[in-house]
Structures are given as structure tokens and as C-alpha cells.
Scaffold this active site. Structure first.
Site, mmCIF file in Angstrom:
data_model
loop_
_atom_site.group_PDB
_atom_site.id
_atom_site.type_symbol
_atom_site.label_atom_id
_atom_site.label_comp_id
_atom_site.label_asym_id
_atom_site.label_seq_id
_atom_site.Cartn_x
_atom_site.Cartn_y
_atom_site.Cartn_z
ATOM 1 N N PHE A 101 0.851 -1.202 -0.032
ATOM 2 C CA PHE A 101 0.095 0.007 0.081
ATOM 3 C C PHE A 101 0.863 1.278 -0.089
ATOM 4 O O PHE A 101 1.002 2.019 -1.120
ATOM 5 C CB PHE A 101 -0.823 -0.034 1.116
ATOM 6 C CG PHE A 101 -1.880 -1.359 1.192
ATOM 7 C CD1 PHE A 101 -2.679 -1.337 0.230
ATOM 8 C CD2 PHE A 101 -1.792 -2.205 2.104
ATOM 9 C CE1 PHE A 101 -3.695 -2.567 0.180
ATOM 10 C CE2 PHE A 101 -2.437 -3.385 2.090
ATOM 11 C CZ PHE A 101 -3.542 -3.665 1.069
ATOM 12 N N CYS A 102 1.282 1.612 1.112
ATOM 13 C CA CYS A 102 2.137 2.831 1.171
ATOM 14 C C CYS A 102 3.546 2.967 0.728
ATOM 15 O O CYS A 102 3.712 3.876 -0.200
ATOM 16 C CB CYS A 102 2.321 3.282 2.749
ATOM 17 S SG CYS A 102 0.668 3.390 3.630
ATOM 18 N N ILE A 103 4.201 1.911 0.457
ATOM 19 C CA ILE A 103 5.641 1.880 -0.006
ATOM 20 C C ILE A 103 5.146 1.643 -1.574
ATOM 21 O O ILE A 103 5.721 2.592 -2.290
ATOM 22 C CB ILE A 103 6.277 0.559 0.401
ATOM 23 C CG1 ILE A 103 6.773 0.760 1.932
ATOM 24 C CG2 ILE A 103 7.634 0.438 -0.247
ATOM 25 C CD1 ILE A 103 7.553 1.906 2.296
#
Length: 185
Positions: free
Chosen positions: A121-123
């Protein structure tokens, strides 16, 4: 080329609830190891006067990383020092509705060395967005972490993202890979 270290969502409880209960000890052990590697990269960046940017995800009340909770806090091993940039976000993309891009441009940063959580998700989102915005990225292959998702263990998720993000490009900008111990600024 001016580099900066960007650590995303290395928060106390960011992986809480990701994976079956019996996998929690393995996930936590791996997260601790990733955090130690990121702390070493952070120490190197600081020793070389490389800009450090820490991103922190803010969630709503009741979430393991609810803003202001113990779980929301950045892990002590990588907590920002006075003068280091802390960016708070509310989406997977560290650039979405945050001052991150403006701060990078203001500081003349053209290359980001990225590690942190949560890999799919964030990476993944932040790495791809950075490249599409015209930054080069070095992804720390042993410096990002996820919990298990569905039938996929964190080990598979991390290996998959190292494979699919390597060489991802937009125009003349792209993603390279480096192990934490081999990161150069």
C-alpha cells in the site's frame, strides 16, 4: 543529484492485525529486524548530513494507529530529530494532500532512498508516485515490511514488490534497488 532518506510509516502498531494470530510473532520479529536495518541507514544518512524525511500515517479513533495513540507513534529507533521533516498523511500515497513534493522541490531533492511500511500500500504507492513526479528512487529491498495479506505471507509480498518495482520508470526517472547495508548517499 541530491538525495534524501524517506522513511514511511515506521510506527509502533502499523502492522497490527495483518496476518493470522499464529503468524504475529514472525511478523513482529521481521519488523524488528527491518527497523534495525532502517535505523542503520538513518544513522548513515545523518552522519553524511543527508536530509531525512519521516512520514507518519494518521488514522481515526479506534484504529491501531489512531492519531495520538501509542500505536501511532514513530518507532523510537527511527524517530525524527529536531529539524528533520515530519510529514503526516491520511492516504497510502505519501504525496497525496501533503506538503512532501513541495518540500522536496524546495530543498532541491531529486533522488529518494525509501524504506518503511506497509509494502503493498504505502511503499508501493509512494514509490510509483515519486517516480511519476520526476524523482529517482532507490528502494531498500530489506528495508520495507508488510504483514500477511490473505494467502500471501509478508515474505512473498516483499519479494514480489522488490521484483515488480525494480526498473519501474516514468520518462527518464526510475526505481533502483539496494540492500540496507549497501545504500549510498
Amino acid at each position: 543529484m541530491s538525495k534524501a532518506l524517506l522513511l514511511i510509516d515506521v510506527q509502533n502498531a502499523v502492522l497490527e492485525g495483518m496476518g493470522a494470530k499464529e503468524r504475529a510473532p514472525a511478523i513482529q520479529e521481521a519488523y524488528d529486524a527491518v527497523t534495525r536495518r532502517l535505523a542503520a541507514v538513518l544513522a548513515k544518512a545523518r552522519s553524511e548530513a543527508v536530509p531525512v524525511i519521516i512520514v507518519q500515517h494518521d488514522e481515526a479513533e479506534g484504529d491501531p494507529i489512531a492519531k495520538g495513540s501509542k500505536g501511532w507513534e514513530i518507532r523510537a529507533e527511527v524517530a525524527p530529530l529536531p529539524g528533520e521533516l515530519l510529514i503526516n498523511k491520511q492516504a497510502c500515497d505519501a504525496f497525496f494532500e501533503t506538503p512532501l513534493e513541495a518540500e522536496l522541490r524546495r530543498r532541491g531533492i531529486t533522488h529518494l532512498v525509501i524504506g518503511g511500511c506497509v509494502t503493498p500500500f504505502c511503499i508501493d504507492t509512494s514509490v510509483r508516485r515519486a517516480v511519476s513526479l520526476g524523482f529517482d528512487v532507490t528502494l531498500i529491498t530489506d528495508g520495507h515490511m508488510s504483514g500477511d495479506i490473505g494467502a500471501l505471507g509478508f515474505e512473498q509480498i516483499i519479494a514480489h514488490h522488490n521484483m515488480v518495482l525494480w526498473g519501474f520508470g516514468a520518462g527518464s526517472h526510475g526505481v533502483g534497488l539496494s540492500k540496507a547495508a549497501e545504500v549510498s548517499f
